[in-house]
Motif scaffolding. Structure first.
Motif, PDB file in Angstrom:
ATOM      1  N   THR A 114      15.030   2.936  46.379  1.00 45.17           N
ATOM      2  CA  THR A 114      16.330   3.256  46.150  1.00 45.17           C
ATOM      3  C   THR A 114      16.285   4.604  47.020  1.00 45.17           C
ATOM      4  OG1 THR A 114      16.847   2.351  44.226  1.00 45.17           O
ATOM      5  CG2 THR A 114      18.275   3.804  45.015  1.00 45.17           C
ATOM      6  N   LEU A 115      17.464   4.917  47.872  1.00 45.62           N
ATOM      7  CA  LEU A 115      17.362   6.114  48.671  1.00 45.62           C
ATOM      8  C   LEU A 115      18.705   6.883  47.932  1.00 45.62           C
ATOM      9  CD1 LEU A 115      17.067   5.055  52.270  1.00 45.62           C
ATOM     10  CD2 LEU A 115      15.258   5.809  50.604  1.00 45.62           C
ATOM     11  N   TYR A 116      18.644   8.002  47.552  1.00 43.01           N
ATOM     12  CA  TYR A 116      19.622   8.843  46.812  1.00 43.01           C
ATOM     13  C   TYR A 116      20.430   9.867  47.643  1.00 43.01           C
ATOM     14  CZ  TYR A 116      17.785   6.907  42.581  1.00 43.01           C
ATOM     15  OH  TYR A 116      17.341   6.019  41.752  1.00 43.01           O
ATOM     16  N   ALA A 122      26.579   6.602  47.855  1.00 42.04           N
ATOM     17  CA  ALA A 122      25.757   7.097  46.688  1.00 42.04           C
ATOM     18  C   ALA A 122      24.524   6.902  46.647  1.00 42.04           C
ATOM     19  CB  ALA A 122      26.756   6.531  45.375  1.00 42.04           C
ATOM     20  N   TRP A 123      24.178   5.728  47.096  1.00 47.31           N
ATOM     21  CA  TRP A 123      22.610   5.452  47.360  1.00 47.31           C
ATOM     22  C   TRP A 123      22.502   3.972  48.182  1.00 47.31           C
ATOM     23  CZ3 TRP A 123      24.963   4.444  42.136  1.00 47.31           C
ATOM     24  CH2 TRP A 123      25.126   3.255  41.869  1.00 47.31           C
ATOM     25  N   LEU A 124      21.428   3.967  48.683  1.00 45.54           N
ATOM     26  CA  LEU A 124      21.104   2.545  49.376  1.00 45.54           C
ATOM     27  C   LEU A 124      19.864   1.957  48.839  1.00 45.54           C
ATOM     28  CD1 LEU A 124      21.068   4.109  53.237  1.00 45.54           C
ATOM     29  CD2 LEU A 124      22.822   2.503  51.978  1.00 45.54           C
ATOM     30  N   HIS A 125      20.011   0.684  48.527  1.00 41.39           N
ATOM     31  CA  HIS A 125      19.130   0.021  47.594  1.00 41.39           C
ATOM     32  C   HIS A 125      18.421  -1.120  48.659  1.00 41.39           C
ATOM     33  CE1 HIS A 125      17.409  -1.173  43.793  1.00 41.39           C
ATOM     34  NE2 HIS A 125      17.588  -2.243  44.054  1.00 41.39           N
ATOM     35  N   PHE A 126      17.383  -1.160  48.170  1.00 36.11           N
ATOM     36  CA  PHE A 126      16.386  -2.455  48.794  1.00 36.11           C
ATOM     37  C   PHE A 126      15.698  -3.111  47.829  1.00 36.11           C
ATOM     38  CE2 PHE A 126      16.630   1.275  51.697  1.00 36.11           C
ATOM     39  CZ  PHE A 126      16.727   0.816  52.932  1.00 36.11           C
ATOM     40  N   ASP A 127      16.095  -4.154  47.542  1.00 35.03           N
ATOM     41  CA  ASP A 127      15.481  -5.242  46.498  1.00 35.03           C
ATOM     42  C   ASP A 127      14.376  -5.963  46.913  1.00 35.03           C
ATOM     43  OD1 ASP A 127      16.492  -5.229  43.741  1.00 35.03           O
ATOM     44  OD2 ASP A 127      17.093  -7.189  43.882  1.00 35.03           O
TER      45      ASP A 127
END
Length: 878
Positions: A114-116, A122-127
């Motif tokens: 997760t990039l904050y 708000a954030w970028l998420h990588f599952d």
């Protein structure tokens, strides 16, 4: 303007429970000091680098912080690391992926990144949810995409090549030889690894798949060398790999560490209790009385409590401790009490607690002692066709006498010998024609499926019949059996037809004992058909090609991949273990189910008639005549038998899945043309038909995949098979078949003839005659041990309406549709409970007081792990 972007990386380090490399953590720490570190590079989704073949711009490598200082737990637990990227927002845009390089000695499980505080987000998420091995194991970079979905035509140019190359890597193009655990190759193979021809003809098995004679779905490729005796047969797993259950499937398809230890613990326990029970008895060939069977579950040796074991709880996997040193109320070397004989005692306990009168209590105890044989009743025998472990076979009778579809030129007259005189006195005054017209006659028909294999099966120690069983629908909504027909091939040859015997209900005397034995033969037929066809073939085997094709042809950022991926969890792994231990030559299924060494070959013959579109529940019910078309009903059908628990609950689940899939797909496809032009989707469907189910590729029933309707119905059907249908035919195994007299899997002698020694025994001691006929004791122990394992919900189960991550997608419309799906499933849970408590619905509980809950979604998580009999896992995970 430059900026530092902070990220959080969640992963699971390799730990002691991996057994094969206990020093991994220490070696990796040394590696860190030598700068053999884990690095990540962000990939832009919006800015291309013309010097890098128009791919997304890359950040400089950033490294996980404080690996050395982060403790590695003994068991599998998550660890969190910081990572800081130098990223110029103005010139590099928005990240859409990252490349990771593992320069350590050992692999780790990467859960998410997760990039904050990224500008504008708000954030970028990588599952991620993937095992990352050391870089020297790969010839390419490991890349993970953000949780944003793209159709191929809408993919940012900066990510297109990465998307294409990742799919090529998963196809294993150019990869030869035996596949290793770090290989991520999804490819197809025939079922050619079941036999062991080097041990002789008795252990040879035909190759299933790739021929008109033995068609079959494809399995995952392992690349093992050919058998030295037969080049068409793949060599089998042996040695240490067999002991550690190590058979190739792509690493991300393997059980989690928690589930692996659960599985191993239950297997060890099963072996222990099987050996303990058999050794404890003087006769290992058959039980001497029904009480002997009850004694399998009733013991008095208790083990230490949780507090007594607390000191060692964290030292080794807890499930193994718990199962080997039982502390949950179950007894050492004893099986849990199956629900089919447990429900009476549970209801009695509640009754006693809620009554003050001693007279009421005495009456309840008397009734319960009588009901200990509730499993024997005709009412329960009939009810289990609607709400038992195999409720998917019964059909409405549409012609009388029942007819056969077998070719009369080859098999002669195979039509039924049941006549109206056999049943007319048991149909509440109706004639057969009136009962047919009123939709009140039903049939459990195993005749055609078994007759063509009966000579070969009966050449083994099995002695079975092909059966037909007729039922009558009573005014209270329950069924009662009318007649059972037992059929054998004609002794002078197949062209002379079948030799049939018809039996009708009787309660007393030798006639009653004969009737009980006739029901047992039906149970044997249904148990074997359930295990091999309803369960193995129609869920496990047919879904595996979809798992393979989805990973080969749909990118991880394709919306259909994101829709389907949860419904494939653990399927390839459990199927590989089945090929290793269960369905192989002399495997547990051949040892415990009547077709013996013809088991998988028989399932191949039945696969010839498999039809994907008929696996949809409404279509299935229409085909079996259990429903009629009704445009005014929610699913376009109306049930003929209103109190049919599997169908009633199932249609609610089906409708919820269909609505969810429709809403989800419409988030991405706005027209039928969008479906037709989706190159990944079309390649996926083409490969499923022509490769995964290649032996049936020319069947006209395959959807064309040219409309949104085609896509929705295909995905709904696939999710239904992998979730609800599998739950319905899997988790009832131990509740019903854990008590083998209720669901025998083998019969070893035929119905005794009047005047014979066996007939005299049946007359004098009917229980002993029954026990000498059905599954012998040693096979019972093995079979019950197996289904106890297969009927358990695991500790890490993920149920329908749940996801393993809340950030599985960033698309708000899709998330909102999923929340509506979850809410609907919670409503269905409440509906099922209401129906189970309605005394008017007599098929919901039956004489054994076992409520129908196999299609309770358990989305709310009210039921935990173990033999709960409640819950629809997302996937065929056991």
């Amino acid at each position: 303007m430059g900026k530092t972007v902070t990220g959080k990386v969640v992963l699971v380090k390799k730990n002691l429970t991996d057994m094969t490399d206990p020093a991994a953590s220490l070696v990796d720490r040394v590696g860190e000091l030598l700068h053999h570190r884990v690095s990540l590079q962000l990939v832009s989704a919006t800015v291309v680098d013309f010097a890098n073949w128009k791919r997304g711009k890359l950040s400089m490598p950033a490294y996980l912080e404080d690996w050395v200082g982060t403790l590695t737990p003994i068991t599998a637990k998550e660890a969190t690391f910081l990572v800081r990227f130098d990223w110029d927002v103005e010139t590099m845009g928005v990240p859409g992926a990252f490349i990771i390089r593992n320069n350590h000695h050992s692999q780790f499980y990467l859960k998410n990144v997760t990039l904050y505080d990224y500008p504008g987000h708000a954030w970028l998420h990588f599952d991620c949810n993937s095992w990352v091995y050391p870089t020297n194991k790969y010839k390419y970079n490991r890349i993970f995409f953000s949780n944003k979905s793209y159709l191929p035509s809408e993919t940012p140019e900066a990510l297109l090549d990465y998307r294409r190359e990742e799919l090529e890597n998963l196809r294993g193009i150019g990869r030869t030889g035996e596949l290793k655990e770090w290989d991520r190759v999804y490819d197809y193979a025939y079922y050619n690894d079941l036999g062991m021809p080097e041990l002789g003809k008795r252990f040879a098995r035909p190759v299933l798949g790739g021929s008109a004679q033995y068609p079959y779905p494809r399995r995952g490729k392992t690349g093992r060398a050919p058998n030295r005796k037969d080049p068409n047969t793949e060599s089998r797993v042996g040695g240490l790999d067999l002991i550690t259950l190590n058979i190739y499937v792509p690493r991300d398809e393997r059980f989690s560490t928690v589930k692996f230890w659960d599985f191993l613990a239950y297997a060890v326990k099963a072996v222990a209790q099987t050996m303990g029970t058999v050794i404890d008895d003087r006769n290992i060939f058959h039980f001497d009385s029904i009480q002997d069977v009850f004694d399998m579950y009733e013991g008095h040796i208790k083990l230490p409590s949780n507090d007594a074991l607390k000191g060692i709880r964290d030292a080794i996997p807890w499930t193994l401790v718990k199962e080997l040193l039982r502390n949950d109320g179950e007894k050492l070397m004893k099986f849990p009490v199956p629900a089919v004989i447990k429900g009476i005692r549970q209801n009695l306990s509640v009754f006693i607690r809620t009554r003050r009168s001693q007279h009421d209590v005495n009456v309840a105890i008397l009734l319960a002692s009588e009901d200990k044989t509730a499993w024997r009743t005709d009412a329960e025998f009939a009810r289990e066709t609607l709400a038992g472990l195999n409720p998917v076979i019964i059909s409405r009778l549409r012609e009388f006498p029942p007819t056969s579809k077998l070719d009369p030129e080859i098999y002669g007259n195979q039509h039924s010998s049941i006549r109206e005189d056999d049943i007319k006195d048991n149909m509440d005054g109706l004639s057969v024609k009136e009962a047919l017209d009123k939709n009140r006659l039903f049939i459990l028909d195993h005749h055609d499926a078994l007759m063509t294999y009966l000579r070969r099966i009966n050449s083994t120690s099995s002695k079975i019949y092909a059966t037909r069983t007729l039922f009558f629908l009573q005014d209270d909504g329950t069924l009662k059996p009318l007649a059972i027909e037992l059929s054998l091939p004609h002794p002078q040859g197949d062209k002379h037809g079948a030799v049939n015997k018809v039996f009708t209900p009787a309660e007393r005397g030798v006639e009653g004992s004969v009737w009980q034995l006739a029901k047992a033969y039906v149970g044997v037929n249904d148990s074997g058909y359930h295990q091999l066809i309803s369960h193995w073939l129609n869920t496990h085997a047919v879904v595996e090609p979809f798992v393979i094709a989805t990973n080969r042809q749909l990118s991880a950022i394709h919306p259909v991949y994101k829709l389907l991926h949860p419904h494939f969890r653990d399927t390839m792994n459990i199927n590989a273990l089945a090929r290793m231990l269960l369905i192989s030559a002399n495997g547990i299924v051949e040892l415990t189910v009547y077709p013996r060494n013809f088991a998988l070959e028989m399932s191949s013959a039945i696969y010839k008639g498999w039809n994907f579109t008929e696996q949809a529940l409404p279509a299935d019910l229409l085909k079996r005549g259990m429903a009629v078309k009704d445009s005014g009903s929610p699913n376009g059908i109306s049930l003929v038998l209103k109190d049919y628990p599997f169908a009633v609950d199932g249609l609610e689940i089906w409708s919820a899945i269909e609505t969810w899939v429709t809403e989800y797909c419409c988030c991405y496809y706005t027209s039928d043309q969008a479906v037709e032009k989706d190159i990944e989707l079309q390649s996926w469907w083409d490969e499923i038909r022509n490769e995964g189910h290649g032996d049936l590729k020319d069947q006209p029933w395959w959807p064309r995949m040219s409309t949104i309707h085609d896509l929705v119905q295909s995905c709904t059907t696939l999710i239904w098979i992998a979730s609800a249908l599998h739950a319905a035919v899997n988790f009832g195994q131990y509740p019903y078949a854990g008590f083998l007299p209720n669901r025998p899997t083998v019969s070893v002698r035929f119905m005794p003839e009047a005047g014979s020694k066996e007939y005299a025994e049946l007359k004098e001691n009917p229980d002993l005659a029954l026990l000498k006929t059905i599954t012998p004791q040693d096979q019972t122990m093995i079979g019950v041990s197996l289904i106890e394992i297969l009927s358990r919900h695991s500790a890490d189960e993920i149920y329908l309406g749940q996801r393993d991550s809340d950030e599985w997608t960033s698309d708000e419309k899709a998330l909102a549709a999923f929340e509506r799906f979850k809410t609907k499933l919670l409503e269905i849970e409440a509906n099922i409970e209401t129906r189970n408590n309605d005394p008017k619905l007599k098929n919901r509980n039956g004489p054994v007081k076992l409520p129908y809950r196999f299609l309770d979604p358990n989305t709310s998580g009210k039921s935990g792990e173990g033999l709960t009999g409640i819950g629809i896992p997302n996937s065929i995970s056991i």
